[in-house]
Design a protein around this motif. Sequence first.
Motif, PDB file in Angstrom:
ATOM      1  N   VAL D 437       0.864  -1.194   0.000  1.00 54.80           N
ATOM      2  CA  VAL D 437       0.000   0.000   0.000  1.00 54.80           C
ATOM      3  C   VAL D 437       0.889   1.229   0.000  1.00 54.80           C
ATOM      4  CG1 VAL D 437      -1.718   1.340   1.264  1.00 54.80           C
ATOM      5  CG2 VAL D 437      -1.856  -1.160   1.271  1.00 54.80           C
ATOM      6  N   PHE D 438       0.738   2.051  -1.005  1.00 53.37           N
ATOM      7  CA  PHE D 438       1.430   3.353  -0.996  1.00 53.37           C
ATOM      8  C   PHE D 438       0.495   4.381  -0.379  1.00 53.37           C
ATOM      9  CE2 PHE D 438       3.994   1.207  -4.159  1.00 53.37           C
ATOM     10  CZ  PHE D 438       5.267   1.725  -3.929  1.00 53.37           C
ATOM     11  N   TYR D 439       0.937   5.042   0.672  1.00 51.31           N
ATOM     12  CA  TYR D 439       0.068   6.001   1.366  1.00 51.31           C
ATOM     13  C   TYR D 439       0.855   7.262   1.681  1.00 51.31           C
ATOM     14  CZ  TYR D 439       2.622   5.079   5.667  1.00 51.31           C
ATOM     15  OH  TYR D 439       3.619   5.003   6.599  1.00 51.31           O
ATOM     16  N   MET D 440       0.144   8.317   2.004  1.00 48.09           N
ATOM     17  CA  MET D 440       0.826   9.541   2.456  1.00 48.09           C
ATOM     18  C   MET D 440       0.674   9.698   3.965  1.00 48.09           C
ATOM     19  SD  MET D 440       0.752  12.502  -0.240  1.00 48.09           S
ATOM     20  CE  MET D 440      -0.901  13.097  -0.014  1.00 48.09           C
ATOM     21  N   ASP D 441      -0.529   9.527   4.453  1.00 47.60           N
ATOM     22  CA  ASP D 441      -0.811   9.493   5.879  1.00 47.60           C
ATOM     23  C   ASP D 441      -1.885   8.437   6.019  1.00 47.60           C
ATOM     24  OD1 ASP D 441       0.484  12.106   6.916  1.00 47.60           O
ATOM     25  OD2 ASP D 441      -0.729  12.763   5.211  1.00 47.60           O
ATOM     26  N   ILE D 442      -1.946   7.783   7.163  1.00 49.31           N
ATOM     27  CA  ILE D 442      -3.060   6.868   7.385  1.00 49.31           C
ATOM     28  C   ILE D 442      -4.061   7.593   8.269  1.00 49.31           C
ATOM     29  CG2 ILE D 442      -3.808   4.645   8.283  1.00 49.31           C
ATOM     30  CD1 ILE D 442      -0.973   3.633   7.694  1.00 49.31           C
ATOM     31  N   ARG D 443      -5.229   7.837   7.730  1.00 51.08           N
ATOM     32  CA  ARG D 443      -6.244   8.568   8.480  1.00 51.08           C
ATOM     33  C   ARG D 443      -7.325   7.584   8.888  1.00 51.08           C
ATOM     34  NH1 ARG D 443      -5.874  14.243   5.133  1.00 51.08           N
ATOM     35  NH2 ARG D 443      -3.851  14.734   6.010  1.00 51.08           N
ATOM     36  N   ALA D 444      -7.184   7.090  10.085  1.00 49.57           N
ATOM     37  CA  ALA D 444      -8.076   6.026  10.528  1.00 49.57           C
ATOM     38  C   ALA D 444      -8.739   6.423  11.847  1.00 49.57           C
ATOM     39  CB  ALA D 444      -7.295   4.727  10.667  1.00 49.57           C
ATOM     40  N   GLY D 445      -9.309   7.624  11.848  1.00 55.10           N
ATOM     41  CA  GLY D 445     -10.032   8.066  13.043  1.00 55.10           C
ATOM     42  C   GLY D 445     -11.401   7.433  13.033  1.00 55.10           C
ATOM     43  N   GLY D 446     -11.785   6.779  14.092  1.00 54.42           N
ATOM     44  CA  GLY D 446     -13.095   6.125  14.132  1.00 54.42           C
ATOM     45  C   GLY D 446     -12.993   4.911  15.021  1.00 54.42           C
ATOM     46  N   LYS D 447     -14.144   4.469  15.472  1.00 55.79           N
ATOM     47  CA  LYS D 447     -14.160   3.359  16.424  1.00 55.79           C
ATOM     48  C   LYS D 447     -13.640   2.075  15.772  1.00 55.79           C
ATOM     49  CE  LYS D 447     -17.206   1.572  19.985  1.00 55.79           C
ATOM     50  NZ  LYS D 447     -18.560   1.655  20.531  1.00 55.79           N
ATOM     51  N   GLY D 448     -12.562   1.575  16.283  1.00 55.77           N
ATOM     52  CA  GLY D 448     -11.999   0.328  15.764  1.00 55.77           C
ATOM     53  C   GLY D 448     -11.260   0.479  14.454  1.00 55.77           C
ATOM     54  N   TYR D 449     -11.107   1.715  13.985  1.00 54.35           N
ATOM     55  CA  TYR D 449     -10.520   1.925  12.663  1.00 54.35           C
ATOM     56  C   TYR D 449      -9.006   1.729  12.661  1.00 54.35           C
ATOM     57  CZ  TYR D 449     -14.877   3.775  10.612  1.00 54.35           C
ATOM     58  OH  TYR D 449     -16.144   3.926  10.131  1.00 54.35           O
ATOM     59  N   ASP D 450      -8.334   2.403  13.581  1.00 56.59           N
ATOM     60  CA  ASP D 450      -6.884   2.278  13.560  1.00 56.59           C
ATOM     61  C   ASP D 450      -6.467   0.846  13.888  1.00 56.59           C
ATOM     62  OD1 ASP D 450      -4.531   3.881  12.984  1.00 56.59           O
ATOM     63  OD2 ASP D 450      -3.878   3.264  14.987  1.00 56.59           O
ATOM     64  N   GLU D 451      -7.212   0.224  14.784  1.00 54.32           N
ATOM     65  CA  GLU D 451      -6.929  -1.175  15.120  1.00 54.32           C
ATOM     66  C   GLU D 451      -7.016  -2.042  13.866  1.00 54.32           C
ATOM     67  OE1 GLU D 451      -8.881   1.002  16.638  1.00 54.32           O
ATOM     68  OE2 GLU D 451      -9.506   0.343  18.621  1.00 54.32           O
ATOM     69  N   PHE D 452      -7.972  -1.692  13.012  1.00 53.82           N
ATOM     70  CA  PHE D 452      -8.181  -2.435  11.771  1.00 53.82           C
ATOM     71  C   PHE D 452      -6.961  -2.320  10.858  1.00 53.82           C
ATOM     72  CE2 PHE D 452      -9.990  -2.692   7.427  1.00 53.82           C
ATOM     73  CZ  PHE D 452     -10.658  -3.909   7.519  1.00 53.82           C
ATOM     74  N   VAL D 453      -6.459  -1.100  10.739  1.00 52.45           N
ATOM     75  CA  VAL D 453      -5.275  -0.885   9.886  1.00 52.45           C
ATOM     76  C   VAL D 453      -4.071  -1.619  10.475  1.00 52.45           C
ATOM     77  CG1 VAL D 453      -3.686   0.829   8.949  1.00 52.45           C
ATOM     78  CG2 VAL D 453      -6.129   1.330   9.043  1.00 52.45           C
ATOM     79  N   ARG D 454      -3.940  -1.537  11.775  1.00 55.56           N
ATOM     80  CA  ARG D 454      -2.814  -2.231  12.422  1.00 55.56           C
ATOM     81  C   ARG D 454      -2.902  -3.734  12.169  1.00 55.56           C
ATOM     82  NH1 ARG D 454       1.085   0.479  12.269  1.00 55.56           N
ATOM     83  NH2 ARG D 454       2.071  -1.360  13.143  1.00 55.56           N
ATOM     84  N   ARG D 455      -4.134  -4.265  12.173  1.00 56.02           N
ATOM     85  CA  ARG D 455      -4.324  -5.688  11.928  1.00 56.02           C
ATOM     86  C   ARG D 455      -3.825  -6.051  10.531  1.00 56.02           C
ATOM     87  NH1 ARG D 455     -10.301  -7.211  12.464  1.00 56.02           N
ATOM     88  NH2 ARG D 455     -10.066  -8.659  10.730  1.00 56.02           N
ATOM     89  N   ALA D 456      -4.158  -5.195   9.572  1.00 57.34           N
ATOM     90  CA  ALA D 456      -3.706  -5.444   8.199  1.00 57.34           C
ATOM     91  C   ALA D 456      -2.187  -5.516   8.148  1.00 57.34           C
ATOM     92  CB  ALA D 456      -4.222  -4.357   7.266  1.00 57.34           C
ATOM     93  N   ILE D 457      -1.545  -4.619   8.901  1.00 54.14           N
ATOM     94  CA  ILE D 457      -0.078  -4.566   8.867  1.00 54.14           C
ATOM     95  C   ILE D 457       0.533  -5.700   9.696  1.00 54.14           C
ATOM     96  CG2 ILE D 457       1.924  -3.165   9.533  1.00 54.14           C
ATOM     97  CD1 ILE D 457       0.111  -0.675   9.032  1.00 54.14           C
ATOM     98  N   GLU D 458       0.024  -5.873  10.913  1.00 57.97           N
ATOM     99  CA  GLU D 458       0.682  -6.792  11.841  1.00 57.97           C
ATOM    100  C   GLU D 458       0.287  -8.247  11.606  1.00 57.97           C
ATOM    101  OE1 GLU D 458       0.140  -5.358  15.849  1.00 57.97           O
ATOM    102  OE2 GLU D 458       0.682  -3.323  15.232  1.00 57.97           O
ATOM    103  N   GLU D 459      -0.984  -8.483  11.369  1.00 60.31           N
ATOM    104  CA  GLU D 459      -1.418  -9.877  11.240  1.00 60.31           C
ATOM    105  C   GLU D 459      -1.379 -10.365   9.795  1.00 60.31           C
ATOM    106  OE1 GLU D 459      -5.161 -10.546  13.186  1.00 60.31           O
ATOM    107  OE2 GLU D 459      -4.479  -9.445  14.974  1.00 60.31           O
ATOM    108  N   ASP D 460      -1.769  -9.467   8.888  1.00 59.25           N
ATOM    109  CA  ASP D 460      -1.835  -9.910   7.499  1.00 59.25           C
ATOM    110  C   ASP D 460      -0.610  -9.507   6.691  1.00 59.25           C
ATOM    111  OD1 ASP D 460      -4.373 -11.238   7.618  1.00 59.25           O
ATOM    112  OD2 ASP D 460      -5.266  -9.267   7.876  1.00 59.25           O
ATOM    113  N   HIS D 461       0.313  -8.843   7.350  1.00 57.76           N
ATOM    114  CA  HIS D 461       1.600  -8.499   6.737  1.00 57.76           C
ATOM    115  C   HIS D 461       1.466  -7.718   5.426  1.00 57.76           C
ATOM    116  CE1 HIS D 461       3.528 -10.863   9.798  1.00 57.76           C
ATOM    117  NE2 HIS D 461       2.629 -11.801   9.572  1.00 57.76           N
ATOM    118  N   VAL D 462       0.536  -6.808   5.398  1.00 56.28           N
ATOM    119  CA  VAL D 462       0.442  -5.904   4.257  1.00 56.28           C
ATOM    120  C   VAL D 462       1.574  -4.887   4.419  1.00 56.28           C
ATOM    121  CG1 VAL D 462      -0.971  -4.160   3.119  1.00 56.28           C
ATOM    122  CG2 VAL D 462      -2.051  -6.187   4.129  1.00 56.28           C
TER     123      VAL D 462
END
Lengths: 286, 179, 148, 665
Positions: D437-462
């Motif tokens: 994923v090419f990104y500039m900033d990760i804007r994941a404000g919201g209930k459970g949102y940032d956790e979701f992005v972290r899951r993609a990175i940490e668990e699914d190794h994106v």
Amino acid sequence: MKVGYYPGCSLSGTGKEYDLSIRKVLEKLDVELAELNDWSCCGATSAHATNHFLSIGLSSLNLFQAQKQNLEELFAPCAACYNRMVVAKDELGKGTETAKKISALNNGESTAKVNIINIIQLFEKAGLENISAKTKMNLKGIKAACYYGCLLVRPFSITKFDDAEQPVAMEKIISAVGAEPVDWNYKVECCGGAHSIAHKEIVVDLSKKIIDDAVKHGANVIIVACPMCHSNLDMRQRAMKDTAAIPVLYLSEFVGLALGIDSKELGMNLHFTSTEPILEKVLVKE
Amino acid sequence: MHAHNTHVETLAGKIEELTSQSVMQCYQCGKCSAGCPVRNYMEDSPNQVIRYVQLGFDDEALHSSTPWLCASCLTCSSRCPQNFDIAKFMDAVREVALEMEIDVKEKDVKKFHEAFLNQIKKNGKAFEFGMVREYKLKTLNLFQDVELFPEMLLKGKLSLLPHKKKDIKHIKKVFDEIK
Amino acid sequence: MEEEKFEPKIAAFVCNWCTYTGADLAGTSRLKYPTNVKMIRVPCTGRIDPVFIIKAFEKGADGVLISGCHPNDCHYNTGNFHARRRWILFRQLLNFVGIDSTRLHFSWVSASEGKKFVDVVTEVINKVKEQGKFKKYEKINKEFAIHE
Amino acid sequence: MRIGVFVCQCGENIGRTVDCPAVAEAAGRFPGVAYSVEYKYMCSDPGQNLIKNMIKEKNLDAIVVGSCSPHMHEKTFRKAALDAGVNPFLCEIANLREHCSWVHEDIVDATKKAIDLVRIAVEKVKKNTPLTPIRVPVTKRSLVIGGGISGIQAALDIANAGFECVLVEKEPSIGGHMSQLSETFPTLDCSQCILTPRMVEVYQHPKIKLLTYSEVENVEGFIGNFKVTIRKKARSIDESKCTGCGLCVQKCPIKKKAYNEFEENLAHRPAVYVPFPQAVPNIPVIDRTVCTYYQTGKCQMCVKVCGREAIFFEQQDEMITEEVGSIVVATGYKLYSIDKKPEESEIKGYGEYGYGKYKDVIDGLQFERIASASGPTSGEILRPSDNKVPKKIVFIQCVGSRDESKGFSYCSKICCMYTAKHAMLYKHKVHDGEAYVFYMDIRAGGKGYDEFVRRAIEEDHVKYIRGRVSRIYEEDGKYIVRGEDTIAGKPITIDADLVVLATAMIAQPNAVKLAQTIGMSYDKYGFYNEAHPKLRPVEVSTAGVFLAGACQSPKDIPESVAMASAAASKSLVLFGSDFLEREPTVAKVNESVCAGCFYCQKVCAYNAIEKKEIKDRKGNLVKVIAYVNSGLCQGFGTCNAVCPSKSVELIGFNDEQIYAEINAL
């Protein structure tokens, strides 16, 4: 049709055949060239790389000269000269501090009205149908990779010419004379430009990528519109390892061939990479 | 009052004055570096040089080889999502470095530009042979491309005498202005 | 010497939704401008009859400012367009009745442009100061002794 | 007339720069002023009582209050006047605070100006007349425009509260973009599974009138009393006969001529089609641009197979008029699609990403369809060019968003989340695949949102790479993606099999046209403007019109639903009263002088000017004159300004009143 002509320094040196072929071709297309009187260097990369005032100042001298000669249009075949003059014209038009200083040096002249055009625009003016109608040779077997390089199309906001990323204007001319343009990836990638002397290795490397991509996409000739691109792609081929030799032609040379002008008259014998393979494919129309 | 007058002593201020654009426009997306054809030859990426200037690390920017390796191809400027003219920014960094007599890393590039401009100053037109001669003497890089010269001479692509502009006074004026 | 002390009278016809509110914002933001201007509030610039302006000059105004919503922002959709279309013709009428039409100023000031309001008003006052007092109607009024 | 002048000091706010006693004293000498006084806080209870008492004691019949802006306290003082028996429209405000004390510094000058301002108000009030507010009835029905999740939610809320609702959707089915999505973030629950029951509920609700394949053509009237014209486009199918059996769709011989819009052009559809299997209503539409019958008059296969004789080739567009009291606009967004030709594109450029050139450079909605179990690949991740499983996939965020140069400067808000979702869905299906994923900033404000992005990175190794991509080109069936990791300061080149561009959410192409039809304001991108960014986020400045969802700005599903419920409840607040009161400042025609030129009619934006026939006693037509429908008139007075015979007056701002003010300048 009559247009002002600013050959630029390279066209009396390394780009000699560009000048020769332009004069021959335009004669056939009934375009009369009025060379700018006592023109001077646009400053090229070295001026704008080191001093903004110098770059705009040097290019402006030619713009003012063109105005003195009442030229509506000034044709600059070298992409670098074209770019520098378009940029200078833009800056003069904006009336910046630099523009004011330059105007003071030139007896208060401030705006340069003359319209700067490149070789593609000149051919468009001469008319693609006209060129097509005057085509004498059959170029069917020729697959051309049109190489725009950097300075014809960028910055788009100033050149306002074609598309900065997927230009097609040159392809249209190639098609008009009956050759086949190829779709390839490096048409706006940089060849290394003015680094040719101080960083030959960069230029050889970048130019090699361009040539390899053209060959890979089936091209048997590369068409250019800039003497700097030409010398990098043509002259530097010898220094490239594992690269198939491919003729590099100026757009004017290519159109000249199509119009039936002798290759020597177009200066094609002056190339470093042999143009024979392409000349073999130029057939007389039945 | 323009904002840049307050920080004109910084590199950011000088660049803003020279280019009429603020370095703060850059939001560090890296698209310039991603598309730069000479990126692989650079130590600092183009966006890092802008970052140095944004943060006031002026020495790092002025001593970086990146502006000198920039081929002025304008790919960065034409793709910048913030309309920041990176190539113009690089021009300005070089200009300030020369003005401040910084001992630049890319001496050959600097000498090439000097040799080129000297020819214009003298003749009003670029004189390739004269330029190469001067450049070689300056860099002592005597044998580069010697294999090409005879052929160039033979083909009339390298004239031994300069083509001169007749009236040189306007050229002089422009050069005098930047003294 | 007298010219220096000259304090022009400016009548401003402003719409209720944009410029009047913008002027309120200038106040809330404690921005400053000279006291020369007095405002007449109308619902929309479309309500302004050209005769109002002649009347204002007749009553001693040295300059008139008309200001409303930006194009497409009009509270009434099209009122400001009608107004704008009319002014083009009206300038000629002004010159015809002997009023220098450069004393009439138009601008767009939205409810969020307190600063712009101050800039516009200040600029108009300065411009009219440069032009000096508008004397033509004063003379006529005197000569013909027209009184209300 | 006996006028009372009340000068407020507003604590020190006015008193500091305006000599209030001097103003009161000067005002006392104005002709017609019977009483004048100054007081510290005129808006306070004792201040208002002072006004009321003095009206009675001094027998005043009009008042002028020199105070803050009329936008602040005009209502307060008008009410005080009314309480004391003076018509509220015989109360004028001189703005001594915002337009005087706060903007001037010199006491002498400011006081002089304050006196002038009070004089102007006194002269105006002399010309005022008693007025009574206009009462208008409220039509307790609502129009919801747009049948995506926002429109569905708003319509259900209004209908469930017991009020009728008309839901208009331009496509043949409701469901909107949400029906195209595979799974939703951050819970990964199936989008259609949660949406479809709502769609059915709308269809079956007795209080909801559903008009699909329909568009709003015209809106007249005002809050509580809108008259809406809707074009019901011809489906070429008789809805009353069609049972939705789908035989015509199956048998239609035209299979490949048209792209399937629902599948984001990744598949084809027949000439007669239902957008997707769960469509509501489940009634097909004939695409006349590709149907053979409309080209040659032949075929009619659908007619042959339809047992109900529901095919209706000659069907015409139908115009429907609905009367409603409120309008909820929920027209949603469009995803900027990069595969269009640049000249037709909303964004000029992005040639560096190869627009329209490469089949395997797709946008976010296309990926949703590829990932969806009901999509063209039945949920298998296959790339469009050769139906192979991509082993390397690159996602690029902020394409068109946050791009001053080629796109739009705003952040599209949902792309960070849906890209994380896409990458995750890909990794769940292609276990040995690599996702970048090419990104500039990760804007994941919201209930459970940032956790979701972290899951993609940490668990699914994106692999997340911070930087914008500069170029994409094809080489030997691979897409060479050139980027730079700005954190490592290293150039990165990836030879991807598939590239997904998270392109910008943009306004609907006809958003501006609808805004002009309804009278809403919009920003430079075509998104509708709310009346106040903080305190009135779901209203527009035109009363009675409310916003829901992404037509206001990019939004995700929960936000859109919340906004839809808010817009619905705003409508319900309106339906809580039987009548609305409106200011009586409307235009009136002097019938004896009106020459019937109807120039006023041309400039009226509200169609409030009607024609009225004047007849003599014998019933012969004498003349036709203008008549103002005070229910429609919004009181902006252009009719008054343009009337050549000066026979229209804007009550409250008539010529006489304004001349009085000019005279007092």
